[in-house]
Design a protein around this motif. Structure first.
Motif, PDB file in Angstrom:
ATOM      1  N   THR A 149       0.873  -1.180   0.000  1.00 50.47           N
ATOM      2  CA  THR A 149       0.000   0.000   0.000  1.00 50.47           C
ATOM      3  C   THR A 149       0.911   1.231   0.000  1.00 50.47           C
ATOM      4  O   THR A 149       1.900   1.254   0.735  1.00 50.47           O
ATOM      5  N   TRP A 204      -4.300   8.249  -0.230  1.00 50.79           N
ATOM      6  CA  TRP A 204      -4.091   6.873  -0.699  1.00 50.79           C
ATOM      7  C   TRP A 204      -3.595   6.892  -2.127  1.00 50.79           C
ATOM      8  O   TRP A 204      -4.278   7.381  -3.016  1.00 50.79           O
ATOM      9  N   PRO A 254      -3.576   0.983  -3.526  1.00 50.13           N
ATOM     10  CA  PRO A 254      -4.175   0.081  -2.536  1.00 50.13           C
ATOM     11  C   PRO A 254      -3.349  -1.189  -2.383  1.00 50.13           C
ATOM     12  O   PRO A 254      -2.675  -1.616  -3.325  1.00 50.13           O
ATOM     13  N   THR A 275      -5.298  -1.886   4.426  1.00 51.57           N
ATOM     14  CA  THR A 275      -6.474  -1.264   3.816  1.00 51.57           C
ATOM     15  C   THR A 275      -6.962  -0.074   4.636  1.00 51.57           C
ATOM     16  O   THR A 275      -6.522   0.157   5.767  1.00 51.57           O
ATOM     17  N   GLN A 286     -14.139   6.906   6.012  1.00 49.32           N
ATOM     18  CA  GLN A 286     -13.531   6.545   4.735  1.00 49.32           C
ATOM     19  C   GLN A 286     -13.411   7.762   3.820  1.00 49.32           C
ATOM     20  O   GLN A 286     -14.415   8.362   3.464  1.00 49.32           O
ATOM     21  N   GLY A 328     -12.309  -4.965   1.595  1.00 50.79           N
ATOM     22  CA  GLY A 328     -11.042  -5.275   2.263  1.00 50.79           C
ATOM     23  C   GLY A 328      -9.903  -5.389   1.254  1.00 50.79           C
ATOM     24  O   GLY A 328      -9.747  -4.538   0.378  1.00 50.79           O
ATOM     25  N   VAL A 329      -9.113  -6.466   1.358  1.00 50.08           N
ATOM     26  CA  VAL A 329      -7.995  -6.673   0.432  1.00 50.08           C
ATOM     27  C   VAL A 329      -8.491  -6.817  -1.006  1.00 50.08           C
ATOM     28  O   VAL A 329      -7.763  -6.567  -1.959  1.00 50.08           O
ATOM     29  N   HIS A 355     -10.272  -4.973  -2.597  1.00 52.62           N
ATOM     30  CA  HIS A 355     -10.142  -3.685  -3.290  1.00 52.62           C
ATOM     31  C   HIS A 355      -8.821  -3.613  -4.059  1.00 52.62           C
ATOM     32  O   HIS A 355      -8.785  -3.184  -5.218  1.00 52.62           O
ATOM     33  N   ALA A 356      -7.725  -4.041  -3.401  1.00 54.58           N
ATOM     34  CA  ALA A 356      -6.403  -4.001  -4.042  1.00 54.58           C
ATOM     35  C   ALA A 356      -6.316  -5.035  -5.166  1.00 54.58           C
ATOM     36  O   ALA A 356      -5.746  -4.772  -6.222  1.00 54.58           O
TER      37      ALA A 356
END
Ligand code: TXA
Ligand code: MG
Length: 355
Positions: A188, A199, A202, A206, A219, A335-336, A338-339
């Motif tokens: 990240t 950010w 990602p 997170t 957020q 969560g992850v 997204h990446a």
């Protein structure tokens, strides 16, 4: 150039005094470039204070010179003299997340770090990797190491030493094999402005992690991460095409799992009729449903960390089999996820179909 290949398993207790760790560090101290494992992906490391050494990284990868590198440290004392003293907020982020897959962009100071590393920016991206081999090599080298992912520019990042070999054999001095990377996606990347987190890329750390740890209250928007084709992106790496397989990749997403699977299988059949080789990237539980030239699973529907760990290896499998069309069952973006979805979207050049 002949690339020396060595293997250091975690059972070998890769302390800085281990002979192979010393050897890798010596190569780096003499201006060489060494691929080494980190917890995220393999990095291609060089002495961050040597312009000649860093130049060799850009050349081996075919990386555009305006895309800056991350500097890796094994100890916070190594930051002395080349970043402005981080404030309390940044210090607390380091306390909480280092060593680990979080890169922090900090204001640069002085001329200790080669300007090639930062692509002339007034900031420098820094992280402390959570991997004993990486940490020991940095410590033994006794200097900060610049290290981008150890792939050819535009290819998926390497999560195994054999991926590094596929891309860079004969172009670098040494590969240190430390097994598969546990995280599987690049760190990240964030910047911090007066206690506010921006950010930039990602990853495994997170927004939810930051909220739970009390670093952010709510957020924020992902503005800088989502706009990849700005002319002056905040993080230069965002404007480049990444992680691309050779085949044409399409991400398929929908409310109903079965509908998505049916749609993909129908497309697979159409594609086969045209004598085009076709593959499907799906979840373990769905793999048997598909009938294609190659079906690869990137983990269980229920295990986002498996998606992250297996994604790049899966994408490389389609290339090895010369698959011309790839349909991907999209993962959740929570969560992850997204990446993972961010990397899938880049790999497909934002070719996404909603069914
Ligand atoms: O997990 C990782 O971060 C891996 C391992 C090897 O540590 N490294 C990695 O490096 O992914 P690389 O070069 O593939 O990606 C570095 C990213 C790029 O998107 C680059 O634009 C961004 O970090 N970056 C580097 N310096 C920056 C800076 N000063 N400001 C904004 N973004 C920066
Ligand atoms: Mg990279």
């Amino acid at each position: 150039m002949k690339t020396k290949y060595v293997s250091v398993t975690l059972l070998d207790q890769p302390e800085p005094s281990h002979p192979l760790i010393i050897e890798a560090a010596e190569v780096i101290r003499h201006g060489g470039i060494v691929a080494l494992p980190t917890e995220t992906v393999y990095g291609l490391a060089a002495d961050a204070t040597s312009t000649e050494a860093v130049e060799r990284i850009f050349k081996a990868k075919g990386r555009p010179a305006d895309n800056p590198l991350i500097v890796h440290i094994s100890d916070r004392a190594q930051l002395e003299g080349w970043v402005e003293p981080p404030g309390a907020f940044v210090e607390s982020l380091m306390d909480r997340f280092w060593p680990g897959p979080l890169t922090i962009v900090l204001p640069l100071q002085g001329h200790h770090i080669s300007p090639l590393v930062t692509a002339g920016l007034q900031t420098v991206a820094v992280r402390m990797p959570d991997h004993p081999v990486a940490l020991s090599i940095i410590q033994a080298a006794g200097r900060p190491l610049a290290a981008p992912s150890a792939n050819s520019s535009g290819h998926p990042s390497p999560t195994k030493a054999e991926h590094v070999k596929q891309d860079l054999d004969g172009k670098i001095d040494m590969i240190v094999d430390g097994g598969s990377c546990g995280v599987g996606l690049e760190s990240t990347v964030i910047a911090v402005h007066e206690g506010q987190i921006e950010w930039l890329r990602p990853g495994m750390i997170t927004i939810e992690h930051m909220v739970n740890a009390g670093f952010i209250k709510k957020q924020p928007y992902f503005t800088t991460m989502e706009h990849t084709d700005q002319t002056r992106p905040r993080s230069p790496g965002m404007k480049y095409k990444h992680y691309a397989p050779q085949g044409l990749m399409t991400i398929v997403r929908g409310q109903e799992e079965q509908q998505v699977m049916d749609w993909i299988q129908k497309e697979v059949e159409h594609t086969k009729e045209q004598q085009i080789t076709v593959g499907v990237l799906t979840f373990t539980e769905h793999a048997n449903f598909f009938n294609a030239d190659l079906v690869v699973s990137y983990g269980s529907v229920k295990e986002p960390e498996q998606w992250a760990r297996q994604l790049y290896d899966s994408i490389r499998a389609f290339d090895l089999a010369h698959i011309e069309r790839i349909y991907v069952e999209a993962c959740s973006d929570q969560g992850v996820g997204h990446a993972v979805l961010n990397r899938l979207l880049k790999a497909s050049q934002y070719h996404i179909i909603e069914v």
